[in-house]
Design a protein around this motif. Structure first.
Motif, PDB file in Angstrom:
ATOM      1  N   GLU A 115       6.639   2.103  -5.263  1.00  0.00           N
ATOM      2  CA  GLU A 115       6.974   3.406  -5.857  1.00  0.00           C
ATOM      3  C   GLU A 115       6.150   3.665  -7.119  1.00  0.00           C
ATOM      4  O   GLU A 115       5.621   4.746  -7.314  1.00  0.00           O
ATOM      5  CB  GLU A 115       8.472   3.451  -6.155  1.00  0.00           C
ATOM      6  CG  GLU A 115       8.960   4.818  -6.558  1.00  0.00           C
ATOM      7  CD  GLU A 115       8.794   5.875  -5.468  1.00  0.00           C
ATOM      8  OE1 GLU A 115       8.496   7.032  -5.828  1.00  0.00           O
ATOM      9  OE2 GLU A 115       8.939   5.565  -4.269  1.00  0.00           O
ATOM     10  N   LEU A 116       6.040   2.664  -7.976  1.00  0.00           N
ATOM     11  CA  LEU A 116       5.291   2.819  -9.235  1.00  0.00           C
ATOM     12  C   LEU A 116       3.803   3.029  -8.994  1.00  0.00           C
ATOM     13  O   LEU A 116       3.129   3.684  -9.796  1.00  0.00           O
ATOM     14  CB  LEU A 116       5.496   1.594 -10.128  1.00  0.00           C
ATOM     15  CG  LEU A 116       6.886   1.433 -10.727  1.00  0.00           C
ATOM     16  CD1 LEU A 116       7.049   0.042 -11.329  1.00  0.00           C
ATOM     17  CD2 LEU A 116       7.141   2.511 -11.773  1.00  0.00           C
ATOM     18  N   CYS A 117       3.281   2.491  -7.907  1.00  0.00           N
ATOM     19  CA  CYS A 117       1.848   2.593  -7.632  1.00  0.00           C
ATOM     20  C   CYS A 117       1.481   3.830  -6.813  1.00  0.00           C
ATOM     21  O   CYS A 117       0.294   4.120  -6.634  1.00  0.00           O
ATOM     22  CB  CYS A 117       1.358   1.319  -6.937  1.00  0.00           C
ATOM     23  SG  CYS A 117       1.352  -0.135  -8.027  1.00  0.00           S
ATOM     24  N   LYS A 118       2.476   4.591  -6.332  1.00  0.00           N
ATOM     25  CA  LYS A 118       2.191   5.780  -5.519  1.00  0.00           C
ATOM     26  C   LYS A 118       1.326   6.799  -6.252  1.00  0.00           C
ATOM     27  O   LYS A 118       0.343   7.296  -5.705  1.00  0.00           O
ATOM     28  CB  LYS A 118       3.492   6.459  -5.085  1.00  0.00           C
ATOM     29  CG  LYS A 118       4.071   5.922  -3.832  1.00  0.00           C
ATOM     30  CD  LYS A 118       5.299   6.743  -3.435  1.00  0.00           C
ATOM     31  CE  LYS A 118       5.984   6.130  -2.237  1.00  0.00           C
ATOM     32  NZ  LYS A 118       7.197   6.886  -1.889  1.00  0.00           N
ATOM     33  N   ALA A 119       1.692   7.165  -7.464  1.00  0.00           N
ATOM     34  CA  ALA A 119       0.951   8.197  -8.198  1.00  0.00           C
ATOM     35  C   ALA A 119      -0.481   7.749  -8.519  1.00  0.00           C
ATOM     36  O   ALA A 119      -1.428   8.510  -8.263  1.00  0.00           O
ATOM     37  CB  ALA A 119       1.698   8.606  -9.465  1.00  0.00           C
ATOM     38  N   PRO A 120      -0.685   6.549  -9.068  1.00  0.00           N
ATOM     39  CA  PRO A 120      -2.075   6.134  -9.307  1.00  0.00           C
ATOM     40  C   PRO A 120      -2.895   6.062  -8.010  1.00  0.00           C
ATOM     41  O   PRO A 120      -4.057   6.455  -7.994  1.00  0.00           O
ATOM     42  CB  PRO A 120      -1.952   4.747  -9.940  1.00  0.00           C
ATOM     43  CG  PRO A 120      -0.574   4.667 -10.474  1.00  0.00           C
ATOM     44  CD  PRO A 120       0.259   5.563  -9.605  1.00  0.00           C
TER      45      PRO A 120
END
Length: 173
Positions: A115-120
């Protein structure tokens, strides 16, 4: 000599724990078992002047801009290793994230990392102008290290999701 053997055993255990956590990220089914959304986290996506693993964490952690090979993508290595970006490599670190408090399992850590890496990943995928597909490859602490307060993790981007797949031959854009 005993300290050297003990240190090697600790390093081997740490590498095994990280591999288990990464495997959980890749193999854990998403359907219907979603965890609560982690709180927003600051993400750094600027390249670092010194691409090398962090000497202060007992698990792989790389600054953005570091090119690397990972054992889940390369049969010839057993730990995540920084590589020169001008040579063939598995992926590139694109962001560092910090895991939220309150996670209770390696699977939960894996879901939070995805989830945390989705945007980057979406941002960097958009910069590439084709040539994909591209894959997110997050890695961070196992539950054992997380339980000790270690929360830093790395988001990497690759062009393969399997061992001995396609490699990058330069920096991402």
């Amino acid at each position: 000599m005993e300290q050297v053997r003990r240190r090697r055993a600790v390093v081997a255990a740490a590498v095994a724990a990280v591999l288990v956590a990464v495997a959980a990220v890749w193999l854990w089914p998403d359907g219907g078992h979603r965890s609560a959304q982690p709180p927003p986290v600051a993400v750094s996506a600027s390249p670092s002047p010194s691409p090398s693993p962090s000497p202060t964490l007992p698990y792989p952690f790389f600054p953005p801009g570091t090119c690397l090979d990972h054992p889940q993508l390369s049969k010839v290595i057993t730990t995540v290793e920084a590589r020169p970006c001008e040579q063939s490599h598995d992926g590139e670190a694109i962001a560092n994230v910090r895991l939220p408090e309150g996670l209770t399992s390696d699977a939960g850590i894996g879901r939070a990392l995805r989830e945390l890496c989705k945007a980057p990943l979406a941002e960097w995928d958009g910069r590439q102008g084709g040539g994909g597909p591209y894959y997110g490859f997050p890695f961070g602490p196992s539950l054992a290290f997380y339980g000790q307060g270690m929360r830093d993790a790395t988001c990497a981007m690759t062009v393969s999701s399997r061992q001995e797949g396609r490699k990058l031959t330069g920096r991402l854009r």
